[in-house]
Motif scaffolding. Structure first.
Motif, PDB file in Angstrom:
ATOM      1  N   LEU A  11      13.679  -2.269  -4.220  1.00  0.00           N
ATOM      2  CA  LEU A  11      13.288  -3.392  -5.514  1.00  0.00           C
ATOM      3  C   LEU A  11      12.973  -2.554  -6.753  1.00  0.00           C
ATOM      4  CD1 LEU A  11      10.692  -5.431  -3.560  1.00  0.00           C
ATOM      5  CD2 LEU A  11      13.297  -5.632  -3.384  1.00  0.00           C
ATOM      6  N   ARG A  12      12.912  -1.179  -6.786  1.00  0.00           N
ATOM      7  CA  ARG A  12      12.513  -0.585  -7.972  1.00  0.00           C
ATOM      8  C   ARG A  12      13.693  -0.590  -9.062  1.00  0.00           C
ATOM      9  NH1 ARG A  12      11.093   5.389  -5.331  1.00  0.00           N
ATOM     10  NH2 ARG A  12       8.648   4.820  -5.072  1.00  0.00           N
ATOM     11  N   ARG A  13      13.131  -1.096 -10.076  1.00  0.00           N
ATOM     12  CA  ARG A  13      13.928  -1.239 -11.421  1.00  0.00           C
ATOM     13  C   ARG A  13      13.121  -0.456 -12.603  1.00  0.00           C
ATOM     14  NH1 ARG A  13      16.088  -3.116  -7.929  1.00  0.00           N
ATOM     15  NH2 ARG A  13      16.840  -5.195  -7.547  1.00  0.00           N
ATOM     16  N   PRO A  14      13.676   0.438 -13.261  1.00  0.00           N
ATOM     17  CA  PRO A  14      15.099   1.119 -12.972  1.00  0.00           C
ATOM     18  C   PRO A  14      14.833   1.791 -11.823  1.00  0.00           C
ATOM     19  CG  PRO A  14      14.059   2.390 -14.624  1.00  0.00           C
ATOM     20  CD  PRO A  14      13.157   1.236 -14.257  1.00  0.00           C
ATOM     21  N   GLY A  15      16.343   1.865 -11.163  1.00  0.00           N
ATOM     22  CA  GLY A  15      16.413   2.705  -9.865  1.00  0.00           C
ATOM     23  C   GLY A  15      17.778   3.159  -9.879  1.00  0.00           C
ATOM     24  N   ASN A 103       9.907   8.723   1.937  1.00  0.00           N
ATOM     25  CA  ASN A 103       8.995   9.274   2.785  1.00  0.00           C
ATOM     26  C   ASN A 103       9.414   9.532   4.255  1.00  0.00           C
ATOM     27  OD1 ASN A 103       6.850  10.187   0.964  1.00  0.00           O
ATOM     28  ND2 ASN A 103       6.074   8.191   0.911  1.00  0.00           N
ATOM     29  N   GLY A 108       9.156   0.192   3.270  1.00  0.00           N
ATOM     30  CA  GLY A 108       8.255  -1.195   4.090  1.00  0.00           C
ATOM     31  C   GLY A 108       8.857  -2.463   3.850  1.00  0.00           C
ATOM     32  N   GLU A 109       9.293  -2.755   2.628  1.00  0.00           N
ATOM     33  CA  GLU A 109       9.854  -4.033   2.350  1.00  0.00           C
ATOM     34  C   GLU A 109      11.093  -4.285   3.253  1.00  0.00           C
ATOM     35  OE1 GLU A 109       6.983  -5.181   0.414  1.00  0.00           O
ATOM     36  OE2 GLU A 109       8.428  -6.462   0.272  1.00  0.00           O
TER      37      GLU A 109
ATOM     38  N   PRO B  60       5.347  -5.407  -3.435  1.00  0.00           N
ATOM     39  CA  PRO B  60       6.690  -4.524  -3.023  1.00  0.00           C
ATOM     40  C   PRO B  60       6.645  -3.333  -4.532  1.00  0.00           C
ATOM     41  CG  PRO B  60       7.454  -6.553  -4.083  1.00  0.00           C
ATOM     42  CD  PRO B  60       5.935  -6.822  -3.820  1.00  0.00           C
ATOM     43  N   ILE B  61       7.057  -2.260  -4.017  1.00  0.00           N
ATOM     44  CA  ILE B  61       7.163  -1.141  -4.955  1.00  0.00           C
ATOM     45  C   ILE B  61       8.534  -1.561  -6.056  1.00  0.00           C
ATOM     46  CG2 ILE B  61       7.733   1.177  -5.315  1.00  0.00           C
ATOM     47  CD1 ILE B  61       6.659   1.691  -2.734  1.00  0.00           C
ATOM     48  N   VAL B  62       7.950  -2.049  -7.259  1.00  0.00           N
ATOM     49  CA  VAL B  62       9.113  -2.445  -7.917  1.00  0.00           C
ATOM     50  C   VAL B  62       9.141  -1.495  -9.254  1.00  0.00           C
ATOM     51  CG1 VAL B  62       9.081  -4.703  -7.459  1.00  0.00           C
ATOM     52  CG2 VAL B  62       7.306  -4.003  -9.236  1.00  0.00           C
ATOM     53  N   ASP B  63       8.172  -0.792  -9.536  1.00  0.00           N
ATOM     54  CA  ASP B  63       8.171   0.108 -10.882  1.00  0.00           C
ATOM     55  C   ASP B  63       9.024   1.411 -10.384  1.00  0.00           C
ATOM     56  OD1 ASP B  63       7.788   1.244 -13.128  1.00  0.00           O
ATOM     57  OD2 ASP B  63       5.767   2.062 -12.661  1.00  0.00           O
ATOM     58  N   GLY B  64       9.999   1.383 -11.207  1.00  0.00           N
ATOM     59  CA  GLY B  64      10.984   2.686 -11.070  1.00  0.00           C
ATOM     60  C   GLY B  64      10.898   3.567 -11.997  1.00  0.00           C
ATOM     61  N   SER B  65      10.204   3.325 -12.928  1.00  0.00           N
ATOM     62  CA  SER B  65      10.057   4.136 -14.228  1.00  0.00           C
ATOM     63  C   SER B  65       9.527   5.657 -13.554  1.00  0.00           C
ATOM     64  CB  SER B  65       9.366   3.786 -15.315  1.00  0.00           C
ATOM     65  OG  SER B  65       8.171   3.373 -15.038  1.00  0.00           O
ATOM     66  N   VAL B  67       8.180   7.528 -10.036  1.00  0.00           N
ATOM     67  CA  VAL B  67       7.929   7.467  -8.506  1.00  0.00           C
ATOM     68  C   VAL B  67       6.446   8.028  -8.348  1.00  0.00           C
ATOM     69  CG1 VAL B  67      10.381   7.769  -8.046  1.00  0.00           C
ATOM     70  CG2 VAL B  67       8.936   9.887  -8.040  1.00  0.00           C
ATOM     71  N   PRO B  68       6.058   7.682  -7.110  1.00  0.00           N
ATOM     72  CA  PRO B  68       4.528   7.928  -6.969  1.00  0.00           C
ATOM     73  C   PRO B  68       4.415   9.551  -7.036  1.00  0.00           C
ATOM     74  CG  PRO B  68       5.028   6.302  -5.506  1.00  0.00           C
ATOM     75  CD  PRO B  68       6.268   6.498  -6.195  1.00  0.00           C
ATOM     76  N   GLU B 109       4.525  -3.707   5.687  1.00  0.00           N
ATOM     77  CA  GLU B 109       3.427  -3.711   4.788  1.00  0.00           C
ATOM     78  C   GLU B 109       2.489  -2.310   4.792  1.00  0.00           C
ATOM     79  OE1 GLU B 109       4.776  -6.457   3.119  1.00  0.00           O
ATOM     80  OE2 GLU B 109       2.657  -5.992   2.372  1.00  0.00           O
ATOM     81  N   ASN B 112       4.573   0.258   3.211  1.00  0.00           N
ATOM     82  CA  ASN B 112       4.815  -0.043   1.880  1.00  0.00           C
ATOM     83  C   ASN B 112       3.160   0.416   1.044  1.00  0.00           C
ATOM     84  OD1 ASN B 112       5.418  -1.359  -0.673  1.00  0.00           O
ATOM     85  ND2 ASN B 112       4.638  -3.146   0.082  1.00  0.00           N
ATOM     86  N   ASP B 115       3.551   4.143   0.883  1.00  0.00           N
ATOM     87  CA  ASP B 115       4.452   4.830   0.087  1.00  0.00           C
ATOM     88  C   ASP B 115       4.269   4.537  -1.723  1.00  0.00           C
ATOM     89  OD1 ASP B 115       6.237   5.829   1.963  1.00  0.00           O
ATOM     90  OD2 ASP B 115       7.630   3.860   1.880  1.00  0.00           O
ATOM     91  N   LEU B 117       1.365   5.457  -2.985  1.00  0.00           N
ATOM     92  CA  LEU B 117       0.797   6.373  -3.734  1.00  0.00           C
ATOM     93  C   LEU B 117       1.571   7.933  -3.112  1.00  0.00           C
ATOM     94  CD1 LEU B 117      -3.065   5.651  -3.152  1.00  0.00           C
ATOM     95  CD2 LEU B 117      -1.449   5.043  -5.115  1.00  0.00           C
TER      96      LEU B 117
END
Lengths: 209, 209
Positions: A11-15, A103, A108-109, B60-65, B67-68, B109, B112, B115, B117
């Motif tokens: 779901l990563r944006r941007p990705g 990882n 997970g999603e 969900p992990i949405v922030d792609g700007s 990565v952890p 979950e 998720n 992932d 962190l």
């Protein structure tokens, strides 16, 4: 008219996921509708399933009154989102999973999405396309193990593992969502089409059984 | 004062997770504060992390700007929920994971959650407690592989795998949340305490390094 879902694991944006999906979508359509290789199918629709939009925003699994394995009729899932997704999956002739590796495993999603249903997945043909710095090979192997194992899906033997350039896996470059596909992606077209030919045969055998 | 998080892998209500957690919580507290076995610790707090409530509802992990792995400072995560969770994890001396097995793997979950962190997990001691009809052994092995592998956590060798009675895994019975613990659960107390003794040593080594 047959229908295939293209299910995104990221779901990563941007990705890189959205760019690779933009490239993969027409390649799948081409391969699925090509009558010269594999089983002849015409008029196969490929439905892009963006996991941030219906029918996919399922949320965490919170309903413990029934585990998915207890529910044989897709219209009987208590949660309306899950019911909508169950009906959608049932209407599909096959599933293509496009997933990054997080990882050394599946996101997970994506696991969450599959765990919401049970009987709906049985015997459903599935094609695995993963990506990552090493092509997402660990993710692919883990997906194969649980989709082909407990969920009893028909996993195509041929899978596609797309290696991202270092600038795209660790750097800030991302697969483009518009314009011509870059060479590092385009080179996987023959591999995708060969995998699709096998996937088509699985769909055909399933439809006629 | 040391702090250990008890992280639940299941959000199902009703389910067995909440009942097993109710039993596990005081057993952990007893073991962690027992000065006669393992490294002496006193005043260890066990924080029950219900994944439906802060600081855990990460989505969900949405922030792609970013990565952890790009973010070394927990206070720099762009999403406020992730930032809160990162700060919480950093403040913990160890993590106990209590998880069911879904389809031969970890619940989505839970993956998720991890992932979201990266650096926050490094070297953090972790104890695995799984449950299921076969004790969640596959889930435990997969957790060990990615927590001890890419996330570089210190996974206690001793893990606890609680076999659910058939009436609880496939039937409608659930581990009770109140009253005396049933025998099928209580019998795992010595095993949990032995695992906690090792886990305490890992925490102690980490705190003094």
């Amino acid at each position: 008219m047959s229908k295939v879902a293209l299910l995104l694991g990221s779901l990563r944006r941007p990705g890189n996921g959205i760019g690779i999906a933009s490239w993969l979508h027409p390649v799948l359509r081409e391969g699925l509708n090509d009558t010269s290789s594999g089983t002849a199918h015409t008029g196969v629709d490929v439905v892009f399933v963006d996991p941030t939009k219906p029918p996919l925003p399922l949320g965490p699994i919170v309903d413990g009154s029934h585990v998915p394995a207890d529910i044989r009729d897709p219209s009987k899932h208590p949660n309306p989102n899950v019911r909508e997704f169950a009906t959608f999956v049932t209407s599909c002739n096959g599933i293509v999973v496009l997933s990054p590796e997080y990882n050394r495993g599946y996101p997970g999603e994506l696991k969450n999405t599959f765990d919401h249903l049970y009987w709906e997945w049985h015997k459903k043909p599935v094609l695995l396309v993963t990506y990552g710095s090493s092509g997402g090979a660990n993710c692919s192997a883990l997906l194969r193990s649980f989709l082909g194992g407990p969920l009893k899906m028909q996993v195509a033997e041929k899978a596609v593992a797309i290696k991202l350039p270092k600038s795209h896996s660790n750097g800030s470059d991302k697969a483009p969502t518009q314009g011509p596909a870059p060479d590092w992606l385009e080179q996987y077209r023959p591999e995708v089409l060969a995998a699709v030919a096998e996937f088509k045969d699985l769909i055909s055998q399933q439809s006629s059984s």
